[in-house]
Design an enzyme around this catalytic site. Structure first.
Site, PDB file in Angstrom:
ATOM      1  N   ARG A  66       8.271  96.831  58.842  1.00 31.32           N
ATOM      2  CA  ARG A  66       8.930  95.906  57.897  1.00 31.32           C
ATOM      3  C   ARG A  66      10.284  96.479  57.536  1.00 31.32           C
ATOM      4  O   ARG A  66      10.466  97.698  57.539  1.00 31.32           O
ATOM      5  CB  ARG A  66       8.102  95.789  56.615  1.00 31.32           C
ATOM      6  CG  ARG A  66       6.773  95.110  56.825  1.00 31.32           C
ATOM      7  CD  ARG A  66       6.659  93.878  55.980  1.00 31.32           C
ATOM      8  NE  ARG A  66       5.423  93.182  56.292  1.00 31.32           N
ATOM      9  CZ  ARG A  66       4.902  92.254  55.514  1.00 31.32           C
ATOM     10  NH1 ARG A  66       5.468  91.930  54.384  1.00 31.32           N
ATOM     11  NH2 ARG A  66       3.801  91.631  55.869  1.00 31.32           N
ATOM     12  N   LYS A  70      11.828 102.192  52.809  1.00 35.12           N
ATOM     13  CA  LYS A  70      11.984 102.483  51.380  1.00 35.12           C
ATOM     14  C   LYS A  70      11.358 103.815  51.035  1.00 35.12           C
ATOM     15  O   LYS A  70      10.298 104.164  51.545  1.00 35.12           O
ATOM     16  CB  LYS A  70      11.271 101.364  50.598  1.00 35.12           C
ATOM     17  CG  LYS A  70      11.399 101.449  49.104  1.00 35.12           C
ATOM     18  CD  LYS A  70      12.550 100.600  48.605  1.00 35.12           C
ATOM     19  CE  LYS A  70      12.870 100.875  47.149  1.00 35.12           C
ATOM     20  NZ  LYS A  70      13.524 102.177  46.926  1.00 35.12           N
ATOM     21  N   LYS A 106      11.787 108.505  53.470  1.00 35.68           N
ATOM     22  CA  LYS A 106      11.990 109.508  52.415  1.00 35.68           C
ATOM     23  C   LYS A 106      13.210 110.341  52.746  1.00 35.68           C
ATOM     24  O   LYS A 106      13.541 110.533  53.916  1.00 35.68           O
ATOM     25  CB  LYS A 106      10.777 110.434  52.339  1.00 35.68           C
ATOM     26  CG  LYS A 106      10.676 111.158  51.027  1.00 35.68           C
ATOM     27  CD  LYS A 106      10.094 110.218  49.998  1.00 35.68           C
ATOM     28  CE  LYS A 106       9.686 110.886  48.730  1.00 35.68           C
ATOM     29  NZ  LYS A 106       8.694 110.046  48.049  1.00 35.68           N
TER      30      LYS A 106
HETATM   31  N1  GLU Z   1       9.770 108.397  45.008  1.00 37.69           N
HETATM   32  C1  GLU Z   1       8.808 107.439  44.583  1.00 37.69           C
HETATM   33  C2  GLU Z   1       7.544 107.549  45.431  1.00 37.69           C
HETATM   34  O1  GLU Z   1       7.254 108.580  45.972  1.00 37.69           O
HETATM   35  C3  GLU Z   1       9.386 106.035  44.511  1.00 37.69           C
HETATM   36  C4  GLU Z   1       9.893 105.489  45.788  1.00 37.69           C
HETATM   37  C5  GLU Z   1      10.658 104.178  45.625  1.00 37.69           C
HETATM   38  O2  GLU Z   1      10.714 103.643  44.549  1.00 37.69           O
HETATM   39  O3  GLU Z   1      11.191 103.726  46.641  1.00 37.69           O
HETATM   40  O4  GLU Z   1       6.771 106.643  45.499  1.00 37.69           O
END
Ligand code: GLU
Length: 472
Positions: A66, A70, A106
């Protein structure tokens, strides 16, 4: 220490394999889901004082089933490629579990934020963003970073500003990053979102009477005891919200400076104020300090909440755990070896990929807000308020009774952005829990919640790949 500890990435892969073995999905498809699609490793110079420092950084996009991908950006001296790969993988599964339509990613920058001034951190953040722009690793439809360990709204604002500088005509530019300050295209309720999500996850777990009966646990959260490791953003909101809205008693808190315990309830809001003033949690009125900071694992409690970093419960300390439930507020706090020990002891682990998914859920809401260019509630708030007021007036004239001012304001209130964000988050966590629970019930071979959560994710990601026609 005994033999080698399983690395974070190994643990994630082992957990994946354990769940994958229970599916009928084609091997090639499973291998594609498991692999990290793109790994971008970078080194860039940043002027610190009158010297140049070469900064090591990463962005990993785990899955493109997708778009956009994120996941947060971590600033920590422990950052390494495998760690970022593990975290990116978890993001894919996390998003799938809570039906957030993104692939997982990430980022990591190998710096300890405490070692730099805000100006230096700004230079590092902006330069990192430029590297991402250069390689097309950032954008509202490509890859959308967010805060993680060591970063927050301030860093997200720098990222947005840098992105906009290089993309001045992009109408949706604000959606290139989430977790921004509310007055800079952020959303209300994002800061507390991960902690609030942990609270909903724990509440859901304790709410099913028949499950609790089987486990010999008293249903309901009220009066349950909690120990929190790590009083950062996630740990502190998990604590305050669980206390205020769930009636939980926090009887232990562990931080870098030490671990404190109480026989009653440590008021987390007051503790945070105390720490701000004194620079430590130690000496907080009504608490005792443990001799060994690491003994937080040994505290007897109902719910243990590791809310700091990965691999905090490992094969050498898992045997000391006295808690019945472990709520993984951090990513990967329990290694695969520790999990085997804990499950044997009868512990229930509410897995990270579900438990801490509240952050990315509200990030999704923020991204939607950015793309719609409008605050949630703007269109309907007054309309709802007015029609409810009319209804209350009618009830008053028909019954001849007066509705108090207080009741009126509660009943007639139209939803603000933060009300909608909270209700959207609650709905997401409740539905995802029901889905994981349903899988555990349906598949007899599933013995733990992490495997059930993985299966929920695998079903959805595999389905997306099939829809894409990659795997017919
Ligand atoms: N860093 C957070 C996580 O590990 C949030 C990630 C985000 O909001 O994209 O879920």
């Amino acid at each position: 220490m005994g033999s080698k500890q399983a690395s974070f990435y190994e643990s994630v892969q082992r957990n994946f394999d354990k769940a994958a073995a229970l599916t009928n999905l084609p091997k090639g498809l499973l291998a594609q889901i498991r692999a990290c699609n793109s790994v971008y490793q970078m080194r860039f110079p940043v002027k610190i004082g009158n010297k140049y420092e070469v900064i090591e950084a990463y962005r990993v996009q785990h899955s493109h089933h997708r778009s956009p991908t994120k996941g947060g950006i971590r600033f920590s001296s422990h950052v390494n490629q495998e760690e970022v790969m593990a975290l990116a993988s978890l993001m894919t599964y996390k998003c799938a579990i809570v039906d957030v339509p993104f692939g997982g990613a990430k980022g990591g920058v190998k710096v300890s934020p405490r070692g730099y001034s805000p100006e230096e951190l700004e230079r590092i953040t902006r330069r990192y963003t430029v590297e991402l722009i250069r390689k097309n690793f950032i954008g509202p439809s490509v890859d959308v970073p967010a805060p993680d360990y060591g970063t927050g709204p301030r860093e997200m604002a720098w990222i947005l500003d840098t992105y906009m500088t290089f993309n001045p005509r992009e109408i949706d530019a604000a959606g290139c990053v989430t977790g921004k300050p509310v007055n800079q295209n952020g959303i209300r309720g994002r800061t507390e979102a991960t902690g609030r999500g942990v609270f909903y996850a724990v509440r859901e777990f304790f709410s099913y009477k028949e499950d609790m009966k089987k486990l010999g646990i008293e249903p309901g959260l009220e009066g349950k005891t909690m120990v929190i490791q790590g009083l950062g953003n996630v740990g502190s909101y998990t604590g305050t919200i669980s206390q205020k809205e769930g009636g939980v008693r926090v009887i232990g808190v562990s931080e870098i400076e030490g671990t404190i315990v109480s026989d009653t309830n440590i008021d987390i809001e007051k503790l945070l104020r105390y720490r701000k003033q004194k620079g430590t949690i130690l000496g907080f009125p009504g608490t005792k300090t443990l001799k060994d900071r690491k003994d937080w694992v040994k505290i007897e409690c109902d719910i243990l909440v590791p809310a700091a970093l990965e691999s905090q419960l490992h094969k050498d300390n898992a045997k000391f755990v006295k808690a019945r439930v472990i709520a993984e507020a951090a990513n990967g706090p329990v290694t695969a070896d520790a999990e085997a020990i804990l499950l044997k002891k009868g512990c229930i682990i509410i897995p990270d990929m579900y438990c801490n998914a509240g952050g990315v859920t509200v990030s999704y809401f923020e991204w939607l807000k950015n793309l719609s260019h409008m605050r949630f509630g703007r269109m309907e708030k007054r309309f709802n308020q007015n029609s409810r007021t009319m209804l209350l007036d009618k009830i008053e004239t028909m019954t001849g009774k007066t509705i108090t001012k207080r009741d009126r304001s509660i009943i007639a209130k139209g939803a603000d952005e933060v009300d909608l964000v909270r209700s959207g988050l609650e709905e997401t966590m409740v539905t995802a829990y029901a889905n994981i629970r349903e899988i555990s019930k349906r598949k007899r071979s599933v013995k733990d919640m992490r495997t059930a959560a993985f299966l929920s994710a695998l079903e959805k990601v595999a389905n997306d790949y099939m829809t894409l026609g990659v795997f017919p």
